[in-house]
Structure formats: structure tokens, C-alpha cells
Design an enzyme around this catalytic site. Structure first.
Site, PDB file in Angstrom:
ATOM      1  N   TRP A 125       0.856  -1.179   0.124  1.00  0.00           N
ATOM      2  CA  TRP A 125      -0.100  -0.120   0.054  1.00  0.00           C
ATOM      3  C   TRP A 125       0.949   1.264   0.309  1.00  0.00           C
ATOM      4  CZ3 TRP A 125      -4.981   1.695  -0.234  1.00  0.00           C
ATOM      5  CH2 TRP A 125      -5.072   3.143   0.343  1.00  0.00           C
ATOM      6  N   ASP A 128      -0.123   9.028   0.298  1.00  0.00           N
ATOM      7  CA  ASP A 128       0.194  10.698   0.158  1.00  0.00           C
ATOM      8  C   ASP A 128       1.697  10.425  -0.345  1.00  0.00           C
ATOM      9  OD1 ASP A 128      -2.027  10.563   1.463  1.00  0.00           O
ATOM     10  OD2 ASP A 128      -1.152  11.940   3.225  1.00  0.00           O
ATOM     11  N   TRP A 187       3.190  10.088   9.782  1.00  0.00           N
ATOM     12  CA  TRP A 187       2.437  10.463   8.526  1.00  0.00           C
ATOM     13  C   TRP A 187       3.048  11.547   7.753  1.00  0.00           C
ATOM     14  CZ3 TRP A 187      -2.779  10.563  11.661  1.00  0.00           C
ATOM     15  CH2 TRP A 187      -3.257   9.257  12.152  1.00  0.00           C
TER      16      TRP A 187
HETATM   17  N1  DQQ Z   1      -2.734  10.814   4.989  1.00  0.00           N
HETATM   18  C1  DQQ Z   1      -3.839  11.893   5.059  1.00  0.00           C
HETATM   19  C2  DQQ Z   1      -2.989  12.786   5.811  1.00  0.00           C
HETATM   20  C3  DQQ Z   1      -2.088  11.911   6.824  1.00  0.00           C
HETATM   21  C4  DQQ Z   1      -1.872  10.746   5.948  1.00  0.00           C
HETATM   22  C5  DQQ Z   1      -4.161  12.375   3.667  1.00  0.00           C
HETATM   23  C6  DQQ Z   1      -1.740   9.452   6.841  1.00  0.00           C
HETATM   24  O1  DQQ Z   1      -3.758  13.783   6.523  1.00  0.00           O
HETATM   25  O2  DQQ Z   1      -1.064  12.848   7.403  1.00  0.00           O
HETATM   26  O3  DQQ Z   1      -4.560  11.182   2.932  1.00  0.00           O
HETATM   27  O4  DQQ Z   1      -1.410   8.439   6.112  1.00  0.00           O
END
Ligand code: DQQ
Length: 640
Positions: A125, A128, A187
Site C-alpha cells: 500500500w 500521500d 504520517w
Molecule cells: N494521509 C492523510 C494525511 C495524513 C496521512 C491524507 C496519513 O492527512 O497525514 O491522505 O496516512
């Protein structure tokens, strides 16, 4: 020699596109029946196939929230279930709804879906991108990655490097969740290159109590051009949610910019009740921060702002600007990824450093209620300034629209867009333009080049070039006479006007890519010109995925929006086809759409057609198509 073979309406039924055996639409239709059939097919399309009411970004957010997402073959409305929402993030896997059986995907079909020149990890997977940058000869891309599975979870930072943003070498994970302040996930974050050459990486950690905090990391060995190892600051977290912000609404720090007072500023996205907001922090050392009173900008009703991006654009020159550039001839773009509807919205406006606020040029098209980077499957994007070529580059995360079960079966999920150069559209003055980086052209091989192909009403034209890896450039012309004689047609909407099978005087017309020979599977990329009661024309640019596959466990949509067409301009589109992704750029990139598609039959020598479902003929004044060779994307060790 290149050829284009026309199938005239005399040889075949008028309507190429309403064919869809899932809808039991069979039998030859006559021309005289077409108004009835058009209306009927609209009803069928609306009734049975996924409909997303995504128009020019102008409808209310409430409407967008009610967007219907229906899986093919299911009479029930099924919404994608968000795996990560309870953890404070948005995950986007599609899972099968009640009454929808998994499609019997074969290994050949799944293997075909792997792309050849879009970035994707070797397996598992991805979501972002994070912290893109150029350093000592290498472009670096970090990304939200689950090393264990093809679904969201155990989020770490994957890492890959490239010399040209096209060929990529996978490196080991850059950061894993190994501290109390990021044990629930490393993240999204951003890189800031200091004038000294040092790199500051700020990222969101989800703590042992699932509180979102901001953390600092720096390269362990700045002399390593590959930046393989990262050190997390011992005093992390450097930022915790301020009092009025909920613990799960505080994430995704931007690249910092330097103000005239010598202090750095950065933004963190959040919300208060239903108002999306961007908080500004000032710092001199990236360890100590001061929250600026108020917000940079806020838009009521837009909900949580994820992955905010903030950068300057030049109004006068066709170059990108480093993030700290400000002054005359510069405007600022503010982008937010809306957690509530999973779309990336931007607006162009004016940043006032004295008050630390930003205001959109056009409040009607404010962030979250106006323009989008991409009207298809596209989310959590981020830009960075490429100091080598003086350009600003944008990537968007392209998720899957098949089922989570299929992702597990194929062993991977998600892509990134082709890196896009993003600039201010000096011609329209209202929007940005996005265009694939020039390096993608190095993958072009054999070419078909045709001029002045007349596409009669109700006909399709087969173009003699097959393949799942194409770079297509087409220019269309509609006769001035036809435009003049068209009645007002004010209610057009890509998603609700019958898709590619709809009928109008001036559309739809365009291309069918990834098409099976008999057109039983095809993805339509097309224009539709509508006339307002005031006589002004409005051009729509759309993708229709609803005939892209015979599989029954997909989310398939008709996407689209308006595209500005200036006086004297012809209609033009560029389409990058790469197996399960179709990325399109209309009018030089003023409006972009990305689709994920999963054909089952068209995989055996996918074909390309021009089509015209308008009642007036259309001329393709130029058609240039290249087959694309594959980029080299593999582990770093294999290259040494
Ligand atoms: N994905 C979100 C973000 C976060 C991250 C957006 C976590 O807000 O930091 O897709 O995987």
C-alpha cells in the site's frame, strides 16, 4: 504507415457508447430513435451506474457530501468505507458492498494493471507523497507506505530516488514508527531546504494515544546524496495541538518559507467545527515555534484540511518559484485536501506577510468550493520547487477504485501521478496549468501522426496504434456554423448528462482509450460544448469510466468540469495512458482528470478510437500518438 479507419453510422449503429451489456442494452438502434434512446440511456446510466455529481466545483459542499457512489451491479448505494477515519486519517479503500460478489480476476488481468511509467512501490500500500526534494544530484520521493500489506495501516515512509523523475530506484524505508510520538504512524510531512544546504523534515506523528503531533527529523549523514538514514530529534514532538484544536485535527506541516523578518513560517491544516483552517507557525530554529494569532485562511463548511500546500507563482514568467519568493508579480496558491470529500482544491490569491493572512482573488472560487487540481481520482497532493530546472512540480496520490479484496489479490494499491509542472495561467488569469514534466517525453517511441480527420456524427474512427502505454495529443475543431446555430443548452453536467453516450449538437466527442475491438470495453475522454442563454459557450471536459470494464466490483464514474477556452483557441487534449491509469490534460492543463480503470477484455491489444456522439461533425485537425516504453523502476541494489 499510420491509418485511421472510419466506421460510419451506415455500417454500424449510431450509438457506439450506450452499449453496455450490464445494462442489457442490446439490439440495433436506428437514427430516428436516438432522442428517445439518449434519454433512456441517461436514465439507465443514472439509475444503474456510479454517478458522481461532480461539476465545475461550484456546487455546494453539502451536495458533494451526498455524492452517490454506487458499485456496478449492485442495486444498493455503497459508500467506500474509510479504514483510517477512526484513527484520525482518511483512508480510501473501496470494499465490496452487500450483494456484490468479487469479480473473478485472473492473474493476467491483475498483472496487466501494473503501470509502466507511473511511480508505484514494488508491492503493498502507498498513499500521500511526503517531503519531495532535490539533493546532491538526486530527486527524492518519500511516501506513506504500509510495508506489510496492500491496505492502509502501519504507515511508514517509503523512499525512492531518481535522476530524472521518471526512472526510480527504491531505497529502504526512511522512517518507521518506533517512538511514542509516531508509534501509530509516521504520517505526511514536508521538506525545507535551508540556505545553508541543510534539510529540515517535519512530519506528523500519531502518538501512542493517537494524538497528532509534529516531529522534526534530519538526515543522519548530510554527505550521503541518497539520504538513506534519518535521525528523529530527541525533543520531539516539536508541536502539539493548540488548545482549541482537537487532538486528531492537526496534521501535515507544509514546506516552510522565510519571511522578511528572518523567521520561517509553515502551515498546519485543521478544522474548527465544520470550518477548514490553516494555522501559521513561526520559527527561527525548527525546534521552537510560535503560533500566529488567527489563521492564514479559513473556509466555512469545508471540514478538515489535510495536506495543505502554500506556494508562490509568477504572474509574468513561465518559471516556478522557490517557496520563500514574494513581492511584485507574485501571487500565492493555497491548496487543501478536503477530508470530507477527498478532493484537492486550490485558489490563487494574495498573501499579506504583515497580517499573516491570505485572501483569494475570487471569493466565489475559494479553497474547497472552487477549482480543483484534478476532477478525477486524485488526492493528498504536494508540490516542491525543483531548483535544478526552476520549476514547481506537483504530485497527486491516485488511489484504487477496485475492491480492497482485489488489491490484496494483486498485492499492491495506489499510484502517483506523472510529476506535473504547475504554473500560473497567464492567458486566462484565473487558474493554474499543469503539464507532464518534459522528461516523460524521453519514453516516447513509435509515433502515429495524422491531420484533418473528419469524424461524422455517430461514428467512431479506429486509429492504427495499439497499446496500453501511450502519450496521445489531439486537437479538435467544430465548425463555426454549427456553433452559431446551436440552441442554448444550459443544463449540461459531465456526471449527470448521460456521459459519453449523451447527445448534443456540439458533443460529446473525443477519444476512446483502452478499448476492446468491438468497444465492449472503453474509457471515453471527451469534450462537450454547451451554449448559455446569453450566447456564451461553456466547454466541458469529461472522462466516462462506466464502460471501462466488464468487471462487476468496481466504482466507475463520469468525471469532469468546465475548461476555459479562450478566443481563437482550438480544443486540445493530452492523454497519458499507462495500463490502469488514464491521466488527461485539457487546454494545456487548465483542467485535468485522472481515472483508474480495470479492463478485462481490452487488455489484449487495447485500441484507440476517435468518437463523435454530437449531431454535428467534428474535425481532428491534428492527432499525434506515441507508444511509450517502460520506465526503469526497481530496487537501488539492482542498479549497482
Ligand atoms: N494521509 C492523510 C494525511 C495524513 C496521512 C491524507 C496519513 O492527512 O497525514 O491522505 O496516512
Amino acid at each position: 504507415m499510420a491509418t485511421a479507419t472510419v466506421r460510419h453510422s451506415e455500417d454500424i449503429e449510431y450509438a457506439q457508447l450506450p452499449e453496455n451489456d450490464r445494462l442489457q442494452a442490446t439490439g440495433k438502434k436506428s437514427r430516428r430513435l436516438w432522442p428517445f434512446l439518449a434519454a433512456f440511456s441517461v436514465l439507465l446510466v443514472v439509475g444503474f451506474i456510479v454517478v458522481s455529481r461532480e461539476d465545475a466545483g461550484k456546487e455546494s459542499l453539502e451536495n458533494q457530501r451526498q455524492e452517490t457512489s454506487r458499485q456496478v451491479g449492485s442495486p444498493e448505494v455503497v459508500r467506500p468505507i474509510s479504514r483510517g477515519k477512526s484513527a484520525g486519517v482518511s483512508e480510501k479503500a473501496v470494499i465490496l458492498g452487500y450483494g456484490v460478489s468479487p469479480y473473478p480476476w485472473t492473474n493476467a488481468m491483475l498483472a496487466w494493471q501494473v503501470t509502466s511509467y507511473h511511480f508505484q512501490p514494488e508491492r503493498n500500500w502507498m498513499n500521500d507523497i511526503a517531503g519531495p526534494l532535490y539533493y546532491k544530484g538526486w530527486y527524492h520521493l518519500f511516501y506513506q507506505y504500509n510495508p506489510d500489506s496492500a491496505v492502509w495501516g502501519n504507515i511508514t515512509w517509503g523512499h525512492t530516488v531518481s535522476k530524472d523523475l521518471i526512472h526510480w530506484l527504491y531505497l529502504d524505508l526512511a522512517m518507521v514508527r518506533d517512538q511514542w510520538y509516531d508509534i501509530n504512524g509516521v504520517w505526511t510531512g514536508s521538506a525545507t531546504l535551508l540556505p545553508t544546504g541543510e534539510i529540515i523534515m517535519l512530519y506528523t506523528g500519531s502518538t501512542n494515544e493517537s494524538v497528532q503531533v509534529q516531529n522534526l527529523a534530519i538526515p543522519a549523514d548530510p554527505s550521503d546524496p541518497l539520504l538513506k538514514d534519518w535521525v528523529k530529534y530527541s525533543g520531539n514532538p516539536v508541536l502539539t495541538p493548540p488548545q482549541e484544536i482537537l487532538p486528531k485535527d492537526f496534521r501535515d506541516p507544509t514546506t516552510a518559507w522565510l519571511g522578511s523578518d528572518g523567521l520561517w513560517r509553515l502551515i498546519i491544516g485543521s478544522k474548527i467545527n465544520k470550518t477548514g483552517i490553516s494555522l501559521v507557525y513561526k520559527t527561527s530554529d525548527f525546534v521552537n515555534y510560535k503560533l500566529v494569532e488567527g489563521v492564514l485562511h479559513a473556509v466555512p463548511g469545508t471540514g478538515m484540511w489535510e495536506c495543505v500546500d502554500f506556494y508562490p507563482v509568477s504572474l509574468t514568467e513561465n518559471v516556478g518559484l522557490d517557496t520563500s519568493v514574494n513581492g511584485p508579480g507574485v501571487k500565492h496558491v493555497l491548496k487543501a485536501s478536503l477530508d470530507d470529500n477527498k478532493h484537492d482544491y486550490y485558489a490563487i490569491g494574495v498573501y499579506d506577510e504583515a497580517t499573516e493572512t491570505w485572501l483569494p482573488d475570487d471569493p466565489v472560487n475559494d479553497v474547497g468550493i472552487g477549482l480543483r487540481y484534478d476532477y478525477g481520482k486524485f488526492y493528498a497532493s504536494k508540490t516542491f520547487y525543483d531548483q535544478v530546472k526552476q520549476r514547481r512540480i506537483l504530485w497527486g496520490w491516485i488511489g484504487e477504485t477496485d475492491s480492497e479484496q482485489a488489491d490484496i489479490q494483486k498485492g499492491w494499491a495506489s499510484l502517483q501521478t506523472i510529476p506535473r509542472v504547475v504554473t500560473y495561467d497567464t492567458k486566462s488569469g484565473t487558474n493554474l496549468v499543469q503539464w507532464p514534466i518534459e522528461e516523460v517525453e524521453s519514453l516516447r517511441t513509435s509515433n502515429v501522426s495524422l491531420d484533418n480527420i473528419k469524424v461524422d456524427p455517430g461514428s467512431v474512427v479506429h486509429v492504427d496504434i495499439n497499446g496500453a502505454q501511450l502519450d496521445v495529443n489531439a486537437v479538435f475543431e467544430v465548425s463555426k456554423e454549427a456553433i452559431k446555430n446551436t440552441e442554448a443548452d444550459v443544463l449540461y453536467n459531465c456526471s449527470t448528462s448521460g456521459g459519453a453516450a449523451g447527445r448534443g449538437v456540439l458533443g460529446p466527442f473525443g477519444l476512446l482509450v483502452l478499448a476492446e475491438e468491438s468497444l465492449s470495453e472503453q474509457t471515453a475522454v471527451y469534450f462537450y460544448i454547451a451554449k448559455g442563454v446569453d450566447g456564451n459557450l461553456q466547454t466541458f471536459f469529461c472522462h466516462d469510466e462506466t464502460r471501462s470494464s466488464k468487471a462487476t466490483d468496481l466504482v466507475e464514474r463520469v468525471y469532469g468540469s468546465t475548461v476555459p477556452v479562450l478566443s481563437g483557441e482550438k480544443l486540445s487534449v493530452r492523454i497519458l495512458v499507462d495500463h490502469s491509469i488514464v491521466e488527461s490534460f485539457a487546454q494545456g492543463g487548465r483542467t485535468c482528470i485522472t481515472s483508474r480503470v480495470y479492463p478485462t477484455r481490452a487488455i489484449y491489444g487495447p485500441r484507440l478510437f476517435l468518437f463523435n456522439n454530437a449531431s454535428t461533425s467534428v474535425t481532428v485537425t491534428s492527432l499525434n500518438i506515441w507508444q511509450m516504453t517502460s520506465a526503469l523502476i526497481h530496487p537501488f541494489e539492482q542498479s549497482s
